[in-house]
Scaffold this motif. Structure first.
Motif, mmCIF file in Angstrom:
data_model
loop_
_atom_site.group_PDB
_atom_site.id
_atom_site.type_symbol
_atom_site.label_atom_id
_atom_site.label_comp_id
_atom_site.label_asym_id
_atom_site.label_seq_id
_atom_site.Cartn_x
_atom_site.Cartn_y
_atom_site.Cartn_z
ATOM 1 N N SER A 114 0.836 -1.204 0.000
ATOM 2 C CA SER A 114 0.000 0.000 0.000
ATOM 3 C C SER A 114 0.867 1.248 0.000
ATOM 4 O O SER A 114 0.886 2.038 0.954
ATOM 5 N N VAL A 115 1.604 1.428 -1.085
ATOM 6 C CA VAL A 115 2.514 2.547 -1.267
ATOM 7 C C VAL A 115 2.383 3.061 -2.698
ATOM 8 O O VAL A 115 1.918 2.348 -3.586
ATOM 9 N N GLY A 116 2.813 4.302 -2.916
ATOM 10 C CA GLY A 116 2.813 4.850 -4.253
ATOM 11 C C GLY A 116 1.472 4.692 -4.947
ATOM 12 O O GLY A 116 0.415 4.931 -4.358
ATOM 13 N N ALA A 117 1.509 4.283 -6.208
ATOM 14 C CA ALA A 117 0.280 4.123 -6.980
ATOM 15 C C ALA A 117 -0.634 3.050 -6.410
ATOM 16 O O ALA A 117 -1.827 3.014 -6.720
ATOM 17 N N GLY A 118 -0.089 2.158 -5.572
ATOM 18 C CA GLY A 118 -0.902 1.108 -4.962
ATOM 19 C C GLY A 118 -1.537 1.488 -3.644
ATOM 20 O O GLY A 118 -2.249 0.679 -3.041
ATOM 21 N N THR A 119 -1.333 2.718 -3.178
ATOM 22 C CA THR A 119 -1.809 3.134 -1.852
ATOM 23 C C THR A 119 -3.297 2.878 -1.675
ATOM 24 O O THR A 119 -3.733 2.270 -0.704
ATOM 25 N N GLY A 120 -4.100 3.370 -2.594
ATOM 26 C CA GLY A 120 -5.547 3.260 -2.458
ATOM 27 C C GLY A 120 -6.172 2.155 -3.276
ATOM 28 O O GLY A 120 -7.401 2.087 -3.387
ATOM 29 N N ALA A 121 -5.347 1.277 -3.829
ATOM 30 C CA ALA A 121 -5.855 0.238 -4.722
ATOM 31 C C ALA A 121 -6.670 -0.805 -3.962
ATOM 32 O O ALA A 121 -6.353 -1.155 -2.823
ATOM 33 N N THR A 122 -7.694 -1.314 -4.619
ATOM 34 C CA THR A 122 -8.540 -2.380 -4.068
ATOM 35 C C THR A 122 -8.802 -3.410 -5.161
ATOM 36 O O THR A 122 -8.525 -3.180 -6.338
ATOM 37 N N VAL A 142 3.695 -3.105 -10.924
ATOM 38 C CA VAL A 142 2.270 -3.030 -11.227
ATOM 39 C C VAL A 142 1.495 -2.536 -10.015
ATOM 40 O O VAL A 142 1.815 -2.876 -8.872
ATOM 41 N N ALA A 143 0.489 -1.699 -10.276
ATOM 42 C CA ALA A 143 -0.454 -1.261 -9.248
ATOM 43 C C ALA A 143 -1.773 -1.985 -9.493
ATOM 44 O O ALA A 143 -2.400 -1.821 -10.539
ATOM 45 N N VAL A 144 -2.178 -2.814 -8.518
ATOM 46 C CA VAL A 144 -3.287 -3.757 -8.695
ATOM 47 C C VAL A 144 -4.557 -3.173 -8.097
ATOM 48 O O VAL A 144 -4.743 -3.123 -6.876
ATOM 49 N N ASN A 145 -5.451 -2.719 -8.967
ATOM 50 C CA ASN A 145 -6.717 -2.099 -8.546
ATOM 51 C C ASN A 145 -7.849 -2.699 -9.380
ATOM 52 O O ASN A 145 -8.636 -2.005 -9.995
#
Length: 330
Positions: free
Chosen positions: A148-156, A181-184
């Motif tokens: 939960s950092v960078g582009a992945g902070t708010g990803a769900t 990869v940012a997994v959202n």
């Protein structure tokens, strides 16, 4: 095709990764900076993408090389992040010269994280330009945080908290391939309700728990699990190799890396997904077999997705989506 060194994108020499994370906002930015202008391409597999300057990467476009790739939360508000990355690069004297003027090129993709419970009351201007600048300033070779950092902070995702993941590997010929990869996702990275990951067949060691696949699959395991309500999706990433590739070959690498997304998230490339995968080639090592590179790109992208979810932590407020670790321990 085992994982190399740090098992991160920075196993590829010639690049740096930086995060900017705002827990109160519930969002952030990740910047990948190349030491020198680098061949790049992009493949968009989702039905609702949000991007900046990706037209530059088209096969019919003149520009072949970029200075950075930017991944960000914030939906279209987040597209300001690339401006912050450009500003930092310009201060460093970076950029490709057009008509005597150096202009840093930093194509970007965004994900939708506006409904995760964070404080989005940012006033007149969204904070993403400043977050992009901070991510570029923080970029460094070597290790960087996952989850939960960078582009992945708010990803769900449809089942557990998403996050920022990375993985790397080496082909039989010695060429490196790595993904970030940012997994959202609108879909799920888990078989059924978990804890097993769809990416389990590709796992190296116990990098995301070592659970393997379930002993058997039930019809319930295979039914679609989707986020409800408004579209809040998109998985965005980048795969990089040290091989010598043309722009067209980098495009093929992006397409094959996107197959890794489809092996790690089910379903993928949905109408409300903006799934976007960049590819870049630093050109340090000639003699690569593109099919072998693409095969490894598929594997490292799938592994990076599972690693990002496995490392994620829930956002710090009541009602936030629980993480894989919250639900399954470890």
């Amino acid at each position: 095709m085992t994982a190399s060194a740090l098992n991160l994108l920075t196993d590829i020499p010639g690049l740096a990764v930086g995060h900017a994370t705002d827990q109160r906002l519930g969002s952030g930015v990740t910047a990948v900076l190349f030491d020198r202008p680098t061949i790049a391409a992009v493949h968009v597999g989702g039905g609702a993408p949000g991007t900046r300057d990706t037209a530059l990467l088209g096969g019919d476009a003149t520009v072949e090389r970029v200075d950075a790739i930017v991944l960000s939360g914030g939906s279209t508000f987040g597209l300001d992040a690339a401006g912050g990355v450009q500003a930092w690069l310009r201060e460093q004297g970076r950029g490709q010269v057009f008509a005597g003027l150096p202009i840093p090129l930093a194509p970007q993709a965004i994900l939708f994280d506006l409904l995760n419970g964070g404080d989005k009351d940012w006033g007149r201007f969204p904070p993403y330009r400043d977050l992009g600048y901070a991510a570029a300033r923080a970029a460094a070779p070597g290790g960087f945080a996952l989850g939960s950092v960078g582009a992945g902070t708010g990803a769900t995702t449809a089942t557990v908290k998403g996050g920022l993941g990375s993985a790397s590997g080496v082909t039989a010929s010695g060429h490196r391939v790595a993904a970030i990869v940012a997994v959202n996702a609108v879909g799920s990275p888990l078989v059924g309700d978990g804890p097993h990951f769809w990416a389990a067949p590709f796992e190296e060691g116990a990098e995301f728990g070592g659970l393997g696949l379930p002993r058997r699959f039930t019809p319930d395991d295979l039914r679609p699990r989707l986020k409800g309500g408004a579209p809040t999706a998109t998985t965005i990433g980048l795969v990089v190799t040290d091989a010598v590739l043309s722009k067209a070959q980098a495009k093929r690498l992006a397409i094959m890396a996107d197959d890794g997304l489809a092996r790690a998230v089910l379903p993928a490339h949905a109408p409300t997904d903006g799934d976007t995968v960049f590819a870049a080639a630093t050109g340090a090592r000639p003699g690569a077999d593109l099919a072998a590179l693409g095969h490894l790109a598929t594997l490292v992208m799938a592994r990076a997705i599972a690693r990002g979810v496995h490392a994620a932590t829930a956002l710090p407020w009541a009602g936030a989506q629980p993480s894989w670790r919250d639900r399954f321990g470890g």
